[in-house]
Every structure is written in C-alpha cells, then in structure tokens.
Write an enzyme that holds these catalytic residues in place. Structure first.
Site, PDB file in Angstrom:
ATOM      1  N   LYS A  36      -2.096  -2.974   8.081  1.00 35.08           N
ATOM      2  CA  LYS A  36      -2.306  -4.011   7.054  1.00 35.08           C
ATOM      3  C   LYS A  36      -1.208  -3.916   5.986  1.00 35.08           C
ATOM      4  O   LYS A  36      -0.477  -2.925   5.924  1.00 35.08           O
ATOM      5  CB  LYS A  36      -3.683  -3.832   6.428  1.00 35.08           C
ATOM      6  CG  LYS A  36      -3.879  -2.503   5.710  1.00 35.08           C
ATOM      7  CD  LYS A  36      -5.337  -2.262   5.316  1.00 35.08           C
ATOM      8  CE  LYS A  36      -5.503  -0.908   4.648  1.00 35.08           C
ATOM      9  NZ  LYS A  36      -6.930  -0.568   4.440  1.00 35.08           N
ATOM     10  N   ARG A  59     -19.180  -1.231  -0.500  1.00 34.45           N
ATOM     11  CA  ARG A  59     -18.026  -2.092  -0.741  1.00 34.45           C
ATOM     12  C   ARG A  59     -18.084  -3.271   0.213  1.00 34.45           C
ATOM     13  O   ARG A  59     -18.178  -4.410  -0.206  1.00 34.45           O
ATOM     14  CB  ARG A  59     -16.736  -1.279  -0.552  1.00 34.45           C
ATOM     15  CG  ARG A  59     -15.485  -2.041  -0.886  1.00 34.45           C
ATOM     16  CD  ARG A  59     -14.236  -1.198  -0.723  1.00 34.45           C
ATOM     17  NE  ARG A  59     -13.967  -0.815   0.677  1.00 34.45           N
ATOM     18  CZ  ARG A  59     -12.826  -0.327   1.113  1.00 34.45           C
ATOM     19  NH1 ARG A  59     -11.823  -0.113   0.272  1.00 34.45           N
ATOM     20  NH2 ARG A  59     -12.655  -0.005   2.380  1.00 34.45           N
ATOM     21  N   TYR A  70      13.228   0.860 -24.198  1.00 35.30           N
ATOM     22  CA  TYR A  70      12.286   0.102 -25.028  1.00 35.30           C
ATOM     23  C   TYR A  70      11.341   1.034 -25.773  1.00 35.30           C
ATOM     24  O   TYR A  70      10.854   2.018 -25.201  1.00 35.30           O
ATOM     25  CB  TYR A  70      11.441  -0.830 -24.158  1.00 35.30           C
ATOM     26  CG  TYR A  70      12.163  -2.050 -23.645  1.00 35.30           C
ATOM     27  CD1 TYR A  70      12.740  -2.970 -24.519  1.00 35.30           C
ATOM     28  CD2 TYR A  70      12.247  -2.296 -22.281  1.00 35.30           C
ATOM     29  CE1 TYR A  70      13.386  -4.102 -24.043  1.00 35.30           C
ATOM     30  CE2 TYR A  70      12.883  -3.429 -21.789  1.00 35.30           C
ATOM     31  CZ  TYR A  70      13.457  -4.332 -22.677  1.00 35.30           C
ATOM     32  OH  TYR A  70      14.080  -5.439 -22.203  1.00 35.30           O
ATOM     33  N   MET A 103      11.901  -3.886 -16.319  1.00 32.47           N
ATOM     34  CA  MET A 103      11.685  -4.766 -15.159  1.00 32.47           C
ATOM     35  C   MET A 103      12.676  -4.496 -14.031  1.00 32.47           C
ATOM     36  O   MET A 103      12.312  -4.478 -12.859  1.00 32.47           O
ATOM     37  CB  MET A 103      11.756  -6.237 -15.580  1.00 32.47           C
ATOM     38  CG  MET A 103      11.322  -7.174 -14.469  1.00 32.47           C
ATOM     39  SD  MET A 103      11.510  -8.907 -14.879  1.00 32.47           S
ATOM     40  CE  MET A 103      10.316  -9.101 -16.180  1.00 32.47           C
TER      41      MET A 103
HETATM   42  C1  LIG Z   1      -7.028   0.779   4.906  1.00 31.32           C
HETATM   43  C2  LIG Z   1      -8.141   1.246   5.768  1.00 31.32           C
HETATM   44  C3  LIG Z   1      -7.982   2.360   6.614  1.00 31.32           C
HETATM   45  C4  LIG Z   1      -6.751   3.242   6.569  1.00 31.32           C
HETATM   46  O1  LIG Z   1      -6.928   4.176   5.535  1.00 31.32           O
HETATM   47  P1  LIG Z   1      -5.844   5.307   5.218  1.00 31.32           P
HETATM   48  O2  LIG Z   1      -6.455   6.069   4.109  1.00 31.32           O
HETATM   49  O3  LIG Z   1      -4.596   4.596   4.829  1.00 31.32           O
HETATM   50  O4  LIG Z   1      -5.663   6.104   6.460  1.00 31.32           O
HETATM   51  C5  LIG Z   1      -8.996   2.665   7.500  1.00 31.32           C
HETATM   52  N1  LIG Z   1     -10.133   1.935   7.525  1.00 31.32           N
HETATM   53  C6  LIG Z   1     -10.341   0.891   6.691  1.00 31.32           C
HETATM   54  C7  LIG Z   1     -11.621   0.145   6.761  1.00 31.32           C
HETATM   55  C8  LIG Z   1      -9.360   0.530   5.774  1.00 31.32           C
HETATM   56  O5  LIG Z   1      -9.577  -0.511   4.942  1.00 31.32           O
END
Ligand SMILES: *Cc1c(COP(=O)(O)O)cnc(C)c1O
Length: 354
Positions: free
Chosen positions: A35, A130, A249, A297
């Site tokens: 992802k 969640r 800054y 930035m």
């Molecule tokens: C992002 C995600 C993972 C991967 O988790 P990592 O900690 O990056 O290994 C696995 N399962 C679900 C449901 C996730 O959302």
C-alpha cells in the site's frame, strides 16, 4: 550539479528482506503489503521485485492501488484490498481478480450481490477497534456466507511491536474462536512485528510491510534488514558562521562555537518532517552531522564542522540509508519510519536501482 533531493530505491534489498521474512514465517506463507506506493518505494517496481522473489499474495489499502498492482503483476498473484469494496466497485475489482477485505455486513452483502460471490476476504476486529467485523458477529456472518466462503480471514494486532503485551494473546484467542466458525478458510494475522511474536501468532499468510522496506521498531526483530531507500539531499551552499550567530527561522539554531554550516535541498515541502528541526541528522561521508535550526519548506541546515573537508556544493548528504538509519532518523523527529517513507513527496527524484 544535482540540486534536487533523490531517493534511490533498492528492489534487491526489498526482495532480500522479503525472503528473510518468508524464512521467518516458517510453515506460514509470507505475503507483502505494498500500500501507499509500496511505502514510497514505487508500487509497480516493488511489486514485480517481490513477485520475482517468490511472493504470491499482496495487500494494498485502496481499490485503485489493487488495480495498479494487478497491472504490474499480471494474472496469478492474489491481491487483497484492506479497505474493502464500496457499492459500484465490485465489477471492476472482480474482473481483475482483486479481492476486497470486507469489514462490514453491508459491504459483504453488496459484494455478493454485485459479483455473485467472487473471491473475497473478511476482516474481524479482535481488539484494535479500528476496522473489521465485531467478533460477536462471527456466527451470524458464517451463517450468511453459504457456499461463498471467504478465501482469507484476517485480523490485525494492536501491539505487535510490544511482544510482552497481554493484548497479543487476547487477540489471538479471540481470532481462534472466530476462525472456528470458518473451517478450512486460510487465516492471516501477522504484520512485520507479528513475525516475532512466535509461530502460533502468524496465521497461514503473513502481511509484512515496513520490514520489507528496512524499518520497524519491534525489539524482538532478529532479522538484519537491508535499507531499501537511500535518501540524499544535495548541498547547495557552505558557510562559516561565528559562534554568536543563530540559524534559520525563529533563530532557534544555536551554535556551540564557530561552525561550518551546509545547507541542503530538502524540507517539509518534500515530506521531510519539520519536527526534525534541531534534532535530526545527516551523514556527510561517515560523519554524523546534526540538523541545526528549523526544517524549512525547501531547505535544511546541518552543522558539518566535523566533516568540513567534504562539505562542498553538490556533495550529497545521506538523510536516510545505510548510515542514516530510517528508524533512528524517525525517532529524532518524534515519528516512525512508516511516516518518513510514505511522506516522501513528488519533488524527491526517484531512482530505481538495478
Ligand atoms: C499496513 C498493514 C500491514 C503492514 O503492517 P507493517 O507494520 O508495515 O508490517 C498489515 N496489515 C494491515 C491490516 C495493515 O493495514
């Protein structure tokens, strides 16, 4: 002279990290989470590198990411979509054998109706609160699936990077009760950190993400992970500044003596966190140089006094990589490797190594 930050992506390191997780998974099969543009490394090239290493099951968050993964991988590998499928999305996903991880009774009914029961997964929430079906609904859901059984049953640990946390065992027990309602269906539990909770915590298919990209904070991790991303920021200018002056800054960068400063092209506009001001670092050669003053930035200033001979316009400072450890840098900025990698913005040039 290079004036743009550059992220060098190492598909071979990602493949090697995956193989280490595949060995660690033992009898379970290791999948891969790709992802968020494969955690900033590039979804298509990373997916192909992982498939080349032997990965057969991929996980993304969004439907559009699944379609891009299918495009990159071609037919064959399983692709699961954590966010499930909304009304109207069924046909497009099912036509490319992208499988939603369904999280609600409503979306389950819609998927069966739109696709006639194309392959899908179910996510039960065992303690994260969640996303996912409530455990108490397992009997009801199992009654509804009929002969359209899910291909995979998922849950997700809340505290996998704290191996001693009581919730890990509670979630595992709750999951076993749910899985008993779906005999013969493959299971999936462990993210990266879940691999280090013990073999009974894995399920049949694991879901490593951050570990493939060289990060993760589990104290139980015993795999020597290779850096998958090397982020370089080029020096634009070098200057010698007397002790009584300040940097950046708000004049927040305070010198401890006369210093040689190097200003590099990288900033929060590139996704490098502002919270790394006066706390993060970069490596010039083998010398760790601290960030002095605020991250702006487009610019960061480093105290390169200890590497003065190397500090020249055009020289590259490693901000993430073999020396500038991802989680070390993230900790300095009060965040995690996940956020550093997925935050890398489009102004950072991506170069994919062979
Ligand atoms: C992002 C995600 C993972 C991967 O988790 P990592 O900690 O990056 O290994 C696995 N399962 C679900 C449901 C996730 O959302």
């Amino acid at each position: 002279m290079q004036t743009r930050p550059r992220a060098t992506i190492r598909p071979k390191a990602i493949a090697a990290n995956w193989q280490a997780f595949a060995r660690r998974a033992g009898a379970a099969q290791a999948g891969a989470v790709i992802k968020a543009d494969a955690y900033g490394t590039g979804l298509a090239s990373t997916a192909r590198a992982l498939a080349g290493a032997g990965c057969r099951t991929f996980f993304v968050a969004y439907g559009f990411e699944a379609l891009a993964a299918r495009q990159a991988l071609g037919p064959g590998p399983d692709i699961y979509v954590f966010h499930g499928a909304g009304p109207g999305e069924g046909q497009a996903l099912a036509a490319r054998d992208c499988r939603p991880v369904l999280n609600t009774l409503e979306s389950h009914a819609v998927w069966l109706q739109e696709t006639g029961g194309a392959p899908y997964a179910l996510h039960f929430d065992t303690g994260m609160n969640r996303l996912g079906l409530r455990p108490e609904t397992a009997v009801e859901v199992a009654g509804r699936v009929g002969h359209h059984a899910p291909r995979l049953l998922l849950s997700h640990y809340a505290c996998a990077d704290a191996p001693g946390h009581a919730l890990n065992v509670r979630q595992l027990k709750a999951f076993h009760q749910i899985a008993a309602q779906f005999p013969g269906v493959a299971t999936s539990l462990a993210n990266t950190a879940g691999h280090f909770l013990g073999p009974d915590h894995l399920g049949d298919v694991t879901r490593p993400g951050i570990g493939l990209y060289g990060g993760g904070t589990s104290p139980a991790c015993d795999i020597a992970l290779a850096a998958a991303v090397v982020l370089h920021a080029p020096i634009l200018a070098v200057s010698d500044v007397p002790a009584d002056e300040t940097v950046g800054y708000g004049a927040s960068g305070v010198l401890s003596g006369p210093a040689r400063l190097a200003t590099v092209a990288l900033g929060y506009g590139d996704g490098f966190p502002r919270s790394a001001g006066n706390s993060g670092f970069g490596y010039l050669g083998n010398v760790r140089c601290r960030i002095i003053g605020r991250v702006s930035m487009d610019l960061i200033t480093l105290d390169v006094s200890a590497a003065a001979g190397l500090a020249k316009p055009g020289a590259l400072v490693e901000m993430i990589g073999d020396k500038a450890g991802l989680e070390d840098q993230a900790a300095c900025a009060g965040t995690l490797g996940y956020e550093l990698l997925t935050g890398m913005g489009p102004r950072i040039e991506r170069v994919i190594e062979n």
